[in-house]
Design a protein around this motif. Structure first.
Motif, PDB file in Angstrom:
ATOM      1  N   LEU A  98       7.313   0.043  10.365  1.00 10.80           N
ATOM      2  CA  LEU A  98       8.419   0.264   9.425  1.00 10.80           C
ATOM      3  C   LEU A  98       8.656  -0.964   8.558  1.00 10.80           C
ATOM      4  O   LEU A  98       9.013  -0.861   7.389  1.00 10.80           O
ATOM      5  CB  LEU A  98       9.691   0.627  10.194  1.00 10.80           C
ATOM      6  N   ASP A  99       8.429  -2.144   9.147  1.00 10.32           N
ATOM      7  CA  ASP A  99       8.642  -3.378   8.393  1.00 10.32           C
ATOM      8  C   ASP A  99       7.685  -3.486   7.204  1.00 10.32           C
ATOM      9  O   ASP A  99       8.038  -4.006   6.149  1.00 10.32           O
ATOM     10  CB  ASP A  99       8.472  -4.594   9.312  1.00 10.32           C
ATOM     11  N   LEU A 100       6.461  -2.985   7.424  1.00 11.29           N
ATOM     12  CA  LEU A 100       5.495  -3.005   6.317  1.00 11.29           C
ATOM     13  C   LEU A 100       6.050  -2.234   5.121  1.00 11.29           C
ATOM     14  O   LEU A 100       5.933  -2.676   3.968  1.00 11.29           O
ATOM     15  CB  LEU A 100       4.170  -2.371   6.755  1.00 11.29           C
ATOM     16  N   ILE A 101       6.644  -1.082   5.422  1.00 11.20           N
ATOM     17  CA  ILE A 101       7.235  -0.264   4.363  1.00 11.20           C
ATOM     18  C   ILE A 101       8.478  -0.932   3.812  1.00 11.20           C
ATOM     19  O   ILE A 101       8.705  -0.980   2.603  1.00 11.20           O
ATOM     20  CB  ILE A 101       7.583   1.128   4.923  1.00 11.20           C
ATOM     21  N   GLY A 102       9.271  -1.481   4.724  1.00 11.19           N
ATOM     22  CA  GLY A 102      10.525  -2.120   4.345  1.00 11.19           C
ATOM     23  C   GLY A 102      10.334  -3.220   3.303  1.00 11.19           C
ATOM     24  O   GLY A 102      11.129  -3.341   2.373  1.00 11.19           O
ATOM     25  N   GLN A 103       9.285  -3.999   3.473  1.00 19.51           N
ATOM     26  CA  GLN A 103       8.996  -5.084   2.517  1.00 19.51           C
ATOM     27  C   GLN A 103       8.960  -4.556   1.081  1.00 19.51           C
ATOM     28  O   GLN A 103       9.558  -5.131   0.171  1.00 19.51           O
ATOM     29  CB  GLN A 103       7.627  -5.700   2.840  1.00 19.51           C
ATOM     30  N   GLU A 104       8.218  -3.468   0.908  1.00 21.71           N
ATOM     31  CA  GLU A 104       8.029  -2.939  -0.442  1.00 21.71           C
ATOM     32  C   GLU A 104       9.279  -2.242  -0.965  1.00 21.71           C
ATOM     33  O   GLU A 104       9.636  -2.370  -2.142  1.00 21.71           O
ATOM     34  CB  GLU A 104       6.841  -1.962  -0.471  1.00 21.71           C
ATOM     35  N   ILE A 105       9.944  -1.524  -0.071  1.00 26.66           N
ATOM     36  CA  ILE A 105      11.169  -0.843  -0.494  1.00 26.66           C
ATOM     37  C   ILE A 105      12.229  -1.863  -0.887  1.00 26.66           C
ATOM     38  O   ILE A 105      12.971  -1.674  -1.844  1.00 26.66           O
ATOM     39  CB  ILE A 105      11.686   0.092   0.621  1.00 26.66           C
ATOM     40  N   ALA A 106      12.245  -2.980  -0.170  1.00 30.48           N
ATOM     41  CA  ALA A 106      13.191  -4.045  -0.499  1.00 30.48           C
ATOM     42  C   ALA A 106      12.922  -4.596  -1.892  1.00 30.48           C
ATOM     43  O   ALA A 106      13.844  -4.863  -2.675  1.00 30.48           O
ATOM     44  CB  ALA A 106      13.111  -5.166   0.540  1.00 30.48           C
ATOM     45  N   ALA A 107      11.634  -4.758  -2.209  1.00 32.67           N
ATOM     46  CA  ALA A 107      11.267  -5.282  -3.524  1.00 32.67           C
ATOM     47  C   ALA A 107      11.709  -4.325  -4.625  1.00 32.67           C
ATOM     48  O   ALA A 107      12.114  -4.743  -5.716  1.00 32.67           O
ATOM     49  CB  ALA A 107       9.752  -5.514  -3.592  1.00 32.67           C
ATOM     50  N   LEU A 108      11.620  -3.035  -4.341  1.00 34.83           N
ATOM     51  CA  LEU A 108      11.992  -2.028  -5.340  1.00 34.83           C
ATOM     52  C   LEU A 108      13.496  -1.822  -5.410  1.00 34.83           C
ATOM     53  O   LEU A 108      14.025  -1.398  -6.440  1.00 34.83           O
ATOM     54  CB  LEU A 108      11.319  -0.694  -5.004  1.00 34.83           C
ATOM     55  N   ASN A 109      14.165  -2.066  -4.277  1.00 32.31           N
ATOM     56  CA  ASN A 109      15.601  -1.812  -4.215  1.00 32.31           C
ATOM     57  C   ASN A 109      16.348  -3.035  -3.696  1.00 32.31           C
ATOM     58  O   ASN A 109      16.844  -3.027  -2.559  1.00 32.31           O
ATOM     59  CB  ASN A 109      15.895  -0.607  -3.315  1.00 32.31           C
ATOM     60  N   PRO A 110      16.414  -4.066  -4.512  1.00 33.05           N
ATOM     61  CA  PRO A 110      17.008  -5.333  -4.042  1.00 33.05           C
ATOM     62  C   PRO A 110      18.472  -5.180  -3.656  1.00 33.05           C
ATOM     63  O   PRO A 110      19.001  -6.019  -2.923  1.00 33.05           O
ATOM     64  CB  PRO A 110      16.847  -6.274  -5.246  1.00 33.05           C
ATOM     65  N   GLN A 111      19.110  -4.118  -4.134  1.00 30.68           N
ATOM     66  CA  GLN A 111      20.533  -3.941  -3.829  1.00 30.68           C
ATOM     67  C   GLN A 111      20.802  -3.384  -2.438  1.00 30.68           C
ATOM     68  O   GLN A 111      21.930  -3.397  -1.966  1.00 30.68           O
ATOM     69  CB  GLN A 111      21.185  -3.046  -4.887  1.00 30.68           C
ATOM     70  N   PRO A 148       5.043  -3.059  -5.985  1.00 27.28           N
ATOM     71  CA  PRO A 148       5.583  -2.496  -4.730  1.00 27.28           C
ATOM     72  C   PRO A 148       5.360  -0.991  -4.618  1.00 27.28           C
ATOM     73  O   PRO A 148       5.022  -0.493  -3.533  1.00 27.28           O
ATOM     74  CB  PRO A 148       7.076  -2.825  -4.825  1.00 27.28           C
ATOM     75  N   LEU A 149       5.525  -0.285  -5.727  1.00 23.42           N
ATOM     76  CA  LEU A 149       5.342   1.166  -5.666  1.00 23.42           C
ATOM     77  C   LEU A 149       3.902   1.521  -5.341  1.00 23.42           C
ATOM     78  O   LEU A 149       3.633   2.390  -4.497  1.00 23.42           O
ATOM     79  CB  LEU A 149       5.758   1.801  -7.006  1.00 23.42           C
ATOM     80  N   ASP A 150       2.967   0.820  -6.009  1.00 23.06           N
ATOM     81  CA  ASP A 150       1.552   1.067  -5.712  1.00 23.06           C
ATOM     82  C   ASP A 150       1.242   0.748  -4.264  1.00 23.06           C
ATOM     83  O   ASP A 150       0.487   1.468  -3.596  1.00 23.06           O
ATOM     84  CB  ASP A 150       0.660   0.210  -6.623  1.00 23.06           C
ATOM     85  N   ARG A 151       1.813  -0.322  -3.778  1.00 19.80           N
ATOM     86  CA  ARG A 151       1.551  -0.717  -2.394  1.00 19.80           C
ATOM     87  C   ARG A 151       2.110   0.318  -1.417  1.00 19.80           C
ATOM     88  O   ARG A 151       1.481   0.626  -0.397  1.00 19.80           O
ATOM     89  CB  ARG A 151       2.150  -2.102  -2.118  1.00 19.80           C
ATOM     90  N   LEU A 152       3.255   0.883  -1.749  1.00 18.15           N
ATOM     91  CA  LEU A 152       3.809   1.939  -0.895  1.00 18.15           C
ATOM     92  C   LEU A 152       2.879   3.153  -0.868  1.00 18.15           C
ATOM     93  O   LEU A 152       2.632   3.748   0.184  1.00 18.15           O
ATOM     94  CB  LEU A 152       5.187   2.367  -1.412  1.00 18.15           C
ATOM     95  N   LYS A 153       2.354   3.491  -2.025  1.00 18.91           N
ATOM     96  CA  LYS A 153       1.424   4.630  -2.091  1.00 18.91           C
ATOM     97  C   LYS A 153       0.176   4.350  -1.268  1.00 18.91           C
ATOM     98  O   LYS A 153      -0.342   5.228  -0.566  1.00 18.91           O
ATOM     99  CB  LYS A 153       1.031   4.914  -3.543  1.00 18.91           C
ATOM    100  N   ILE A 154      -0.288   3.104  -1.367  1.00 14.69           N
ATOM    101  CA  ILE A 154      -1.483   2.725  -0.603  1.00 14.69           C
ATOM    102  C   ILE A 154      -1.202   2.768   0.900  1.00 14.69           C
ATOM    103  O   ILE A 154      -2.045   3.217   1.689  1.00 14.69           O
ATOM    104  CB  ILE A 154      -1.951   1.320  -1.044  1.00 14.69           C
ATOM    105  N   LEU A 155      -0.006   2.326   1.283  1.00 14.73           N
ATOM    106  CA  LEU A 155       0.367   2.384   2.702  1.00 14.73           C
ATOM    107  C   LEU A 155       0.366   3.825   3.194  1.00 14.73           C
ATOM    108  O   LEU A 155      -0.173   4.129   4.267  1.00 14.73           O
ATOM    109  CB  LEU A 155       1.746   1.753   2.904  1.00 14.73           C
ATOM    110  N   ALA A 156       0.944   4.709   2.399  1.00 16.92           N
ATOM    111  CA  ALA A 156       0.997   6.122   2.796  1.00 16.92           C
ATOM    112  C   ALA A 156      -0.407   6.686   2.919  1.00 16.92           C
ATOM    113  O   ALA A 156      -0.740   7.382   3.894  1.00 16.92           O
ATOM    114  CB  ALA A 156       1.813   6.920   1.779  1.00 16.92           C
ATOM    115  N   ARG A 157      -1.258   6.375   1.948  1.00 15.21           N
ATOM    116  CA  ARG A 157      -2.631   6.897   1.982  1.00 15.21           C
ATOM    117  C   ARG A 157      -3.392   6.344   3.177  1.00 15.21           C
ATOM    118  O   ARG A 157      -4.160   7.053   3.809  1.00 15.21           O
ATOM    119  CB  ARG A 157      -3.380   6.516   0.697  1.00 15.21           C
ATOM    120  N   SER A 158      -3.183   5.081   3.468  1.00 15.19           N
ATOM    121  CA  SER A 158      -3.937   4.501   4.582  1.00 15.19           C
ATOM    122  C   SER A 158      -3.510   5.151   5.906  1.00 15.19           C
ATOM    123  O   SER A 158      -4.331   5.337   6.806  1.00 15.19           O
ATOM    124  CB  SER A 158      -3.769   2.984   4.627  1.00 15.19           C
TER     125      SER A 158
END
Lengths: 198, 198
Positions: free
Chosen positions: A132-145, A84-94
DNA sequence: TTGAAAATTGAACAATGTTCATTTTTAATT
DNA sequence: AATTAAAAATGAACATTGTTCAATTTTCAA
């Protein structure tokens, strides 16, 4: 010859929008002028107005397509699996890469403002949420709480921060920052923000 | 009567700029039109052009004053002592508050772009650096191990992130985010970014 | 074939940035 | 005090742009 009228109408609308998009892409927001668009599309000024009530509506239509393109780029960027973290970085770069590769489209999206104190069009807001949902998916995976409310808030914070970096970079407010150093800072930003809450 | 000419010239220039500032503040960037400014200042259009080569130059002058105001607000905000982290949060909030309280001035600063692909004026870049230094002071205190190059890069990242939050908020891209929730997110952002590096 | 509806045109108007010849005011000289 | 050159100020005029709308051309159904 039934259907010729509708076909013509659709064709005209299509060509007008097409001309507007390529003008935005090649010359920027300032070049989106009725006469220029009409000439490029091969019609008169009056015809443009039959398809769009005013220039603002046309610009909004162009920017909608830009938002679609941005989303498409981001979706493609995370097609391959990864943390998820790598994917977030990739999203930001894209997101950054789109701005760098299509500066006129990107600037047109944020430089345009409706007259008065009108907020951004509803259409754009919906498309924003999809980003935002694209980002949300990954943040959710990293922060399940995180609850769904907090998740949405956090996604917006993260996206806004990345957007700020891209904005400053595009405006030349970051002087002498090498492009790979910029990406490193993007990574830093994402890492810190996406960090699991204690 | 020696000196009357210069006094008149200075007075005219002052009134023109004054009119431009109050128009930007009250009506926004779009209201900064030569005829409106001239009328408000009590002169003719030609006189405005004797003091500024074009509207862009006048807008830049107004925005320079805005940047000064922003800096002043930020400096005042951290007049009282506190921990570096608290001071960073206060700096971020004061930036947000300026935008909220003076939306037209704040928008005018970022909505205006010189024609062509010209970057932001040198004058503004210098003033930007002064804002970044305010942040840099605190980040340096929190991260004594950072070299001066890295410190400047990190300051810009932090400022850009905060700016992105403020931008999205002002554009209504954050729907239904309560103002204190927004400030909480600003705090979150600052905490995470200013965190001492491992 | 014909007439109404739709599509298209482009002239005309208003608003805005910019220029510049003319007028008014100031400063210096006689 | 009168005169004249320089500076300051004016506002009419022009170019550009968004927008409107009466007139024209094209399409379609009767």
């Amino acid at each position: 010859m039934a259907g010729v009228q509708e076909a013509k109408r659709l064709e005209t609308g299509r060509r007008v929008l097409e001309a507007a998009v390529s003008l935005m892409q090649e010359e920027g927001l300032k070049a989106l002028q009725i006469r220029t668009i009409a000439a490029k599309a091969g019609y008169s000024v009056g015809s443009v107005y039959k398809h769009y009530p005013d220039v603002d509506a046309l610009i909004i239509a162009v920017n909608s397509l830009t938002l679609d393109q941005i989303r498409q780029r981001m979706v493609e960027a995370i097609r391959e699996p990864g943390s998820p973290l790598d994917r977030l970085k990739i999203l930001a770069r894209s997101y950054l890469h789109f701005a760098v590769e299509q500066p006129n489209l990107w600037r047109g999206l944020f430089d345009h403002h409706l007259p008065g104190n009108t907020s951004i069009p509803e259409e754009h807001r919906t498309q924003n949420v999809k980003l935002l949902d694209l980002i949300g998916q990954e943040i959710a995976a990293l922060n399940p709480q995180l609850g769904s409310e907090m998740l949405s808030v956090r996604s917006r914070t993260c996206f806004a921060a990345v957007h700020g970096m891209v904005t400053f970079s595009m405006e030349g407010r970051f002087i002498g920052l090498k492009s790979d150093q910029l990406e490193q800072e993007l990574d830093f930003l994402v890492e810190r923000l996406a960090l699991e809450a204690r």
